[in-house]
Motif scaffolding. Structure first.
Motif, PDB file in Angstrom:
ATOM      1  N   LEU A  77     -18.311  14.011  25.707  1.00  0.00           N
ATOM      2  CA  LEU A  77     -17.555  13.023  24.983  1.00  0.00           C
ATOM      3  C   LEU A  77     -16.425  13.440  24.334  1.00  0.00           C
ATOM      4  CD1 LEU A  77     -20.881  11.205  23.338  1.00  0.00           C
ATOM      5  CD2 LEU A  77     -19.601  10.381  25.473  1.00  0.00           C
ATOM      6  N   GLU A  78     -16.238  14.447  23.548  1.00  0.00           N
ATOM      7  CA  GLU A  78     -15.080  14.940  23.048  1.00  0.00           C
ATOM      8  C   GLU A  78     -13.803  14.894  24.054  1.00  0.00           C
ATOM      9  OE1 GLU A  78     -18.385  15.769  20.416  1.00  0.00           O
ATOM     10  OE2 GLU A  78     -17.988  16.034  22.672  1.00  0.00           O
ATOM     11  N   THR A  79     -14.262  15.322  25.408  1.00  0.00           N
ATOM     12  CA  THR A  79     -12.989  15.540  26.398  1.00  0.00           C
ATOM     13  C   THR A  79     -12.651  14.280  26.721  1.00  0.00           C
ATOM     14  OG1 THR A  79     -13.907  17.719  27.175  1.00  0.00           O
ATOM     15  CG2 THR A  79     -12.700  16.167  28.637  1.00  0.00           C
ATOM     16  N   GLU A  80     -13.537  13.227  26.880  1.00  0.00           N
ATOM     17  CA  GLU A  80     -13.319  11.835  27.331  1.00  0.00           C
ATOM     18  C   GLU A  80     -12.254  11.196  26.187  1.00  0.00           C
ATOM     19  OE1 GLU A  80     -14.631  10.521  30.894  1.00  0.00           O
ATOM     20  OE2 GLU A  80     -13.402  12.056  30.605  1.00  0.00           O
ATOM     21  N   LEU A  81     -12.749  11.619  24.886  1.00  0.00           N
ATOM     22  CA  LEU A  81     -12.151  11.042  23.669  1.00  0.00           C
ATOM     23  C   LEU A  81     -10.723  11.634  24.041  1.00  0.00           C
ATOM     24  CD1 LEU A  81     -11.895   9.417  21.170  1.00  0.00           C
ATOM     25  CD2 LEU A  81     -12.895  11.470  19.921  1.00  0.00           C
ATOM     26  N   GLU A  82     -10.429  12.849  24.244  1.00  0.00           N
ATOM     27  CA  GLU A  82      -9.154  13.273  24.143  1.00  0.00           C
ATOM     28  C   GLU A  82      -8.464  12.353  25.356  1.00  0.00           C
ATOM     29  OE1 GLU A  82      -7.307  15.287  21.968  1.00  0.00           O
ATOM     30  OE2 GLU A  82      -8.981  14.948  20.798  1.00  0.00           O
ATOM     31  N   ARG A  83      -8.761  12.377  26.312  1.00  0.00           N
ATOM     32  CA  ARG A  83      -8.310  11.647  27.458  1.00  0.00           C
ATOM     33  C   ARG A  83      -8.019  10.340  27.222  1.00  0.00           C
ATOM     34  NH1 ARG A  83     -11.638  11.576  32.589  1.00  0.00           N
ATOM     35  NH2 ARG A  83      -9.788  10.766  33.532  1.00  0.00           N
ATOM     36  N   ALA A  84      -8.866   9.405  26.432  1.00  0.00           N
ATOM     37  CA  ALA A  84      -8.518   8.303  25.789  1.00  0.00           C
ATOM     38  C   ALA A  84      -7.126   8.148  24.950  1.00  0.00           C
ATOM     39  CB  ALA A  84      -9.469   7.809  24.993  1.00  0.00           C
ATOM     40  N   ARG A  85      -7.145   9.153  24.070  1.00  0.00           N
ATOM     41  CA  ARG A  85      -6.268   9.353  22.993  1.00  0.00           C
ATOM     42  C   ARG A  85      -4.839   9.548  23.903  1.00  0.00           C
ATOM     43  NH1 ARG A  85      -9.403  12.813  18.577  1.00  0.00           N
ATOM     44  NH2 ARG A  85     -10.338  10.988  17.431  1.00  0.00           N
ATOM     45  N   ASP A  86      -4.809  10.236  25.062  1.00  0.00           N
ATOM     46  CA  ASP A  86      -3.813  10.634  25.883  1.00  0.00           C
ATOM     47  C   ASP A  86      -3.321   9.388  26.754  1.00  0.00           C
ATOM     48  OD1 ASP A  86      -3.404  13.016  24.682  1.00  0.00           O
ATOM     49  OD2 ASP A  86      -4.623  14.137  26.033  1.00  0.00           O
ATOM     50  N   LEU A  87      -3.956   8.286  26.857  1.00  0.00           N
ATOM     51  CA  LEU A  87      -3.714   7.201  27.772  1.00  0.00           C
ATOM     52  C   LEU A  87      -2.344   6.764  27.369  1.00  0.00           C
ATOM     53  CD1 LEU A  87      -7.070   5.363  27.885  1.00  0.00           C
ATOM     54  CD2 LEU A  87      -6.178   6.825  29.770  1.00  0.00           C
ATOM     55  N   SER A  88      -1.570   6.363  28.521  1.00  0.00           N
ATOM     56  CA  SER A  88      -0.247   5.867  28.516  1.00  0.00           C
ATOM     57  C   SER A  88      -0.332   4.294  28.289  1.00  0.00           C
ATOM     58  CB  SER A  88       0.572   6.202  29.301  1.00  0.00           C
ATOM     59  OG  SER A  88       1.970   5.364  29.505  1.00  0.00           O
ATOM     60  N   VAL A  89      -0.085   3.814  27.035  1.00  0.00           N
ATOM     61  CA  VAL A  89      -0.002   2.384  27.334  1.00  0.00           C
ATOM     62  C   VAL A  89       0.695   1.391  28.201  1.00  0.00           C
ATOM     63  CG1 VAL A  89       0.681   0.127  26.075  1.00  0.00           C
ATOM     64  CG2 VAL A  89      -0.647   2.377  24.651  1.00  0.00           C
ATOM     65  N   SER A  90       2.141   2.390  28.836  1.00  0.00           N
ATOM     66  CA  SER A  90       2.937   1.771  29.697  1.00  0.00           C
ATOM     67  C   SER A  90       2.139   2.000  30.976  1.00  0.00           C
ATOM     68  CB  SER A  90       4.145   2.382  29.604  1.00  0.00           C
ATOM     69  OG  SER A  90       5.016   2.176  30.802  1.00  0.00           O
ATOM     70  N   ASP A  91       1.481   2.843  31.284  1.00  0.00           N
ATOM     71  CA  ASP A  91       0.779   2.690  32.408  1.00  0.00           C
ATOM     72  C   ASP A  91      -0.522   2.070  32.650  1.00  0.00           C
ATOM     73  OD1 ASP A  91       2.142   5.047  33.316  1.00  0.00           O
ATOM     74  OD2 ASP A  91       0.874   6.539  33.168  1.00  0.00           O
ATOM     75  N   LEU A  92      -1.148   1.914  31.445  1.00  0.00           N
ATOM     76  CA  LEU A  92      -2.049   0.669  31.549  1.00  0.00           C
ATOM     77  C   LEU A  92      -1.553  -0.775  31.502  1.00  0.00           C
ATOM     78  CD1 LEU A  92      -4.410   1.909  28.345  1.00  0.00           C
ATOM     79  CD2 LEU A  92      -4.938   2.164  30.666  1.00  0.00           C
ATOM     80  N   ALA A  93      -0.365  -0.971  31.182  1.00  0.00           N
ATOM     81  CA  ALA A  93       0.077  -2.085  31.098  1.00  0.00           C
ATOM     82  C   ALA A  93       0.667  -2.520  32.778  1.00  0.00           C
ATOM     83  CB  ALA A  93       1.430  -2.258  30.297  1.00  0.00           C
ATOM     84  N   ASP A  94       1.189  -1.470  33.463  1.00  0.00           N
ATOM     85  CA  ASP A  94       1.216  -1.733  34.893  1.00  0.00           C
ATOM     86  C   ASP A  94       0.278  -1.915  35.627  1.00  0.00           C
ATOM     87  OD1 ASP A  94       4.172  -0.451  34.251  1.00  0.00           O
ATOM     88  OD2 ASP A  94       3.545   1.465  34.874  1.00  0.00           O
ATOM     89  N   ALA A  95      -0.975  -1.329  35.168  1.00  0.00           N
ATOM     90  CA  ALA A  95      -2.100  -1.565  36.045  1.00  0.00           C
ATOM     91  C   ALA A  95      -2.619  -3.102  35.832  1.00  0.00           C
ATOM     92  CB  ALA A  95      -3.361  -0.542  35.652  1.00  0.00           C
ATOM     93  N   ILE A  96      -2.519  -3.247  34.524  1.00  0.00           N
ATOM     94  CA  ILE A  96      -2.963  -4.574  34.289  1.00  0.00           C
ATOM     95  C   ILE A  96      -1.744  -5.889  34.910  1.00  0.00           C
ATOM     96  CG2 ILE A  96      -2.889  -6.523  32.236  1.00  0.00           C
ATOM     97  CD1 ILE A  96      -4.251  -4.226  30.658  1.00  0.00           C
ATOM     98  N   GLU A  97      -0.825  -5.508  34.894  1.00  0.00           N
ATOM     99  CA  GLU A  97       0.149  -6.325  35.795  1.00  0.00           C
ATOM    100  C   GLU A  97       0.105  -6.491  37.267  1.00  0.00           C
ATOM    101  OE1 GLU A  97       4.760  -6.913  34.005  1.00  0.00           O
ATOM    102  OE2 GLU A  97       4.240  -4.897  34.349  1.00  0.00           O
TER     103      GLU A  97
END
Length: 240
Positions: free
Chosen positions: A7-27
């Motif tokens: 869970l700690e590893t996944e939390l670090e991945r979550a904190r490193d997520l790019s909002v821009s990349d997530l927005a690209d995916a949502i678009e």
């Protein structure tokens, strides 16, 4: 066989997520809320036997925020924990005197029809079906703010079943608003909330794990990140 990430590893991945990349995916998937209310209401089971109540996960601090929400249908002084949340039913059994057992999440409270207690119908859509609205829209939980999307990380939740579409780290769940145009600004706002939700879900999961202490209390016990609680939100340790 490769061990699942902690869970700690996944939390670090979550904190490193790019909002821009997530927005690209949502678009790329596309979304516009049609106010159909489907994500706020109970659903018919496949066997048609009865309605499956709405089950949206809510964090303990979100429950308190909703108790004090300015747009809540009752004043905070009249609004107790059970008006906002109920124990997530998964894992509970039906005892002689009501539900019993342990669960590890809170769900938004539902009405007699199985709909979210904060859902209301406010008119008709163009197709003649009911138009839905949230009575606490400005204070709604993150899972409601980000529906129908989730992030593909271990330890995060998937609302309403398996994904029907995905792009990058973003999963899309059943919703009639999928595939519609969304502005970049709206996509980025949704992406930011989605990242926040992923972080919060993992922090909550870690808190549940770290604060778990078995109890022999009768009835229903909800283990959240703050420790074991009764269905009314009071700590089990406060029992007389």
């Amino acid at each position: 066989m490769t061990d699942a990430p902690s869970l700690e590893t996944e939390l670090e991945r979550a904190r490193d997520l790019s909002v821009s990349d997530l927005a690209d995916a949502i678009e790329s998937i596309g979304f516009e809320c049609t106010r159909c209310g489907a994500c706020c209401k109970g659903h018919e089971r496949e066997d048609g036997a009865e309605t499956e109540p709405h089950t949206a996960t809510v964090f303990p601090d979100e429950v308190r925020d909703l108790q004090a929400a300015d747009d809540a249908p009752e004043s905070a002084s009249d609004y107790d924990w059970r008006d906002v949340a109920r124990p997530m039913p998964y894992g509970l059994d039906d005892g002689d005197d009501g539900p019993t057992g342990e669960t590890f999440e809170w769900a938004l409270q539902t009405d007699a029809c199985g709909d979210c207690v904060f859902y209301e119908e406010v008119g008709e859509r163009a197709d003649g079906t009911a138009k839905g609205a949230c009575q606490v829209h400005e204070d709604r939980p993150l899972i409601c703010e980000t529906y129908p999307f989730s992030v593909a990380l271990g330890g995060t939740s998937q609302p309403m079943g398996e994904a029907v579409d995905e792009a990058g780290m973003v999963r899309a769940h059943e919703c009639e608003g999928l595939g519609r145009d969304i502005s970049r600004a709206e996509a980025e706002e949704l992406a930011s909330a989605l990242k926040t939700r992923a972080i919060r879900e993992l922090e909550e999961a870690i808190g549940v794990r770290d604060n778990y202490a078995p109890t022999d209390a009768d009835g229903v016990v909800v283990y959240d990140s703050e420790g074991p609680k009764r269905p009314d939100g009071t700590p089990v340790s406060d029992d007389a």
